[in-house]
Design a protein around this motif. Structure first.
Motif, mmCIF file in Angstrom:
data_model
loop_
_atom_site.group_PDB
_atom_site.id
_atom_site.type_symbol
_atom_site.label_atom_id
_atom_site.label_comp_id
_atom_site.label_asym_id
_atom_site.label_seq_id
_atom_site.Cartn_x
_atom_site.Cartn_y
_atom_site.Cartn_z
ATOM 1 N N VAL A 130 0.848 -1.199 0.000
ATOM 2 C CA VAL A 130 0.000 0.000 0.000
ATOM 3 C C VAL A 130 0.882 1.247 0.000
ATOM 4 O O VAL A 130 0.634 2.201 -0.749
ATOM 5 C CB VAL A 130 -0.955 0.005 1.227
ATOM 6 N N ILE A 131 1.921 1.227 0.826
ATOM 7 C CA ILE A 131 2.836 2.371 0.890
ATOM 8 C C ILE A 131 3.513 2.581 -0.457
ATOM 9 O O ILE A 131 3.590 3.704 -0.963
ATOM 10 C CB ILE A 131 3.879 2.168 2.011
ATOM 11 N N GLU A 132 3.983 1.502 -1.061
ATOM 12 C CA GLU A 132 4.654 1.609 -2.361
ATOM 13 C C GLU A 132 3.725 2.172 -3.428
ATOM 14 O O GLU A 132 4.104 3.070 -4.187
ATOM 15 C CB GLU A 132 5.177 0.239 -2.791
ATOM 16 N N ASP A 136 4.106 5.596 -5.405
ATOM 17 C CA ASP A 136 4.094 5.600 -6.875
ATOM 18 C C ASP A 136 3.060 6.590 -7.408
ATOM 19 O O ASP A 136 3.328 7.340 -8.347
ATOM 20 C CB ASP A 136 3.772 4.209 -7.427
ATOM 21 N N ILE A 137 1.886 6.577 -6.795
ATOM 22 C CA ILE A 137 0.825 7.492 -7.238
ATOM 23 C C ILE A 137 1.266 8.935 -7.022
ATOM 24 O O ILE A 137 1.063 9.787 -7.890
ATOM 25 C CB ILE A 137 -0.492 7.184 -6.496
ATOM 26 N N THR A 139 4.272 10.098 -7.005
ATOM 27 C CA THR A 139 5.282 10.407 -8.018
ATOM 28 C C THR A 139 4.628 10.619 -9.373
ATOM 29 O O THR A 139 4.969 11.555 -10.098
ATOM 30 C CB THR A 139 6.319 9.269 -8.109
ATOM 31 N N GLU A 140 3.681 9.771 -9.732
ATOM 32 C CA GLU A 140 2.979 9.906 -11.007
ATOM 33 C C GLU A 140 2.227 11.221 -11.073
ATOM 34 O O GLU A 140 2.210 11.887 -12.107
ATOM 35 C CB GLU A 140 1.999 8.746 -11.215
ATOM 36 N N MET A 141 1.616 11.621 -9.947
ATOM 37 C CA MET A 141 0.855 12.869 -9.952
ATOM 38 C C MET A 141 1.782 14.059 -10.153
ATOM 39 O O MET A 141 1.418 15.031 -10.795
ATOM 40 C CB MET A 141 0.058 13.026 -8.659
ATOM 41 N N HIS A 142 2.986 13.975 -9.603
ATOM 42 C CA HIS A 142 3.932 15.069 -9.794
ATOM 43 C C HIS A 142 4.411 15.147 -11.242
ATOM 44 O O HIS A 142 4.818 16.198 -11.700
ATOM 45 C CB HIS A 142 5.141 14.917 -8.861
ATOM 46 N N HIS A 143 4.366 14.031 -11.942
ATOM 47 C CA HIS A 143 4.813 14.011 -13.332
ATOM 48 C C HIS A 143 3.648 14.050 -14.316
ATOM 49 O O HIS A 143 3.829 13.849 -15.505
ATOM 50 C CB HIS A 143 5.668 12.758 -13.589
ATOM 51 N N SER A 148 -3.430 5.640 -10.388
ATOM 52 C CA SER A 148 -3.749 4.215 -10.412
ATOM 53 C C SER A 148 -4.555 3.845 -9.168
ATOM 54 O O SER A 148 -4.056 3.219 -8.251
ATOM 55 C CB SER A 148 -2.469 3.385 -10.484
ATOM 56 N N GLU A 149 -5.804 4.264 -9.169
ATOM 57 C CA GLU A 149 -6.680 4.001 -8.026
ATOM 58 C C GLU A 149 -6.957 2.505 -7.866
ATOM 59 O O GLU A 149 -7.125 2.030 -6.752
ATOM 60 C CB GLU A 149 -7.991 4.765 -8.164
#
Length: 177
Positions: A130-132, A136-137, A139-143, A148-149
């Motif tokens: 869950v933490i990973e 990841d989410i 990081t993806e939002m920053h980019h 990925s809900e």
């Protein structure tokens, strides 16, 4: 002379009987001390297991809440604001909670039986998933990549199932002791 010999034999028999009684008493006391020691050790182990199980559940909850708070912050963050610093702090807290979780689960593994240890390790792995996914989410939002809900929901559900299995096993083991 027969009376003297009889007295010597009677004295020897009495001394031998007393020695045997003393030996039996000593063995009984040693056995009782061992049983008390074993019982004290079982109680000590049970108390420490219970504490480690509680610590694991508290740490799991902290990791879950830290992950949830970080995700909320990332979703609500506006670029270029001071909220970014707070978000970075929340994400670091998520990482710290993951490390704490690993330390606590190691203590559980040292104190618990094999099956309970396995359930604890699976729980740890699921919460770390869950933490990973949360990181990841973030990081993806920053980019600017899509969120990925589904991955997060699946990881959260698996963590909830692992938590339930661990709690059932821990309760069972504590009631047996």
């Amino acid at each position: 002379m027969d009376a003297g010999l009889a007295a010597v034999i009677a004295g020897a028999s009495g001394a031998g009987g007393a020695a045997l009684a003393a030996l039996a008493t000593s063995l009984g006391l040693v056995r009782q001390a061992k049983m008390q020691g074993d019982q004290a050790h079982r109680q000590w182990l049970r108390n420490h297991q219970q504490q480690s199980y509680e610590d694991l559940m508290v740490t799991v909850d902290r990791a879950h809440h830290a992950s949830r708070d970080a995700m909320r912050a990332v979703r609500n963050q506006l670029p270029g604001t001071e909220a970014q610093q707070a978000t970075i702090a929340l994400l670091e807290d998520v990482r710290m909670q993951g490390r704490s979780l690993q330390a606590v689960v190691q203590r559980v593994a040292l104190l618990a039986d094999q099956q309970t240890s396995t359930f604890a390790l699976v729980l740890c792995e699921r919460v770390l998933d869950v933490i990973e996914v949360s990181l990841d989410i973030a990081t993806e939002m920053h980019h600017g990549q899509p969120l990925s809900e589904e991955r997060l929901e699946q990881a959260t559900n698996e963590a909830a199932e692992a938590r339930s299995q661990f709690l059932d096993r821990a309760r069972s083991m504590l009631h047996q002791a």
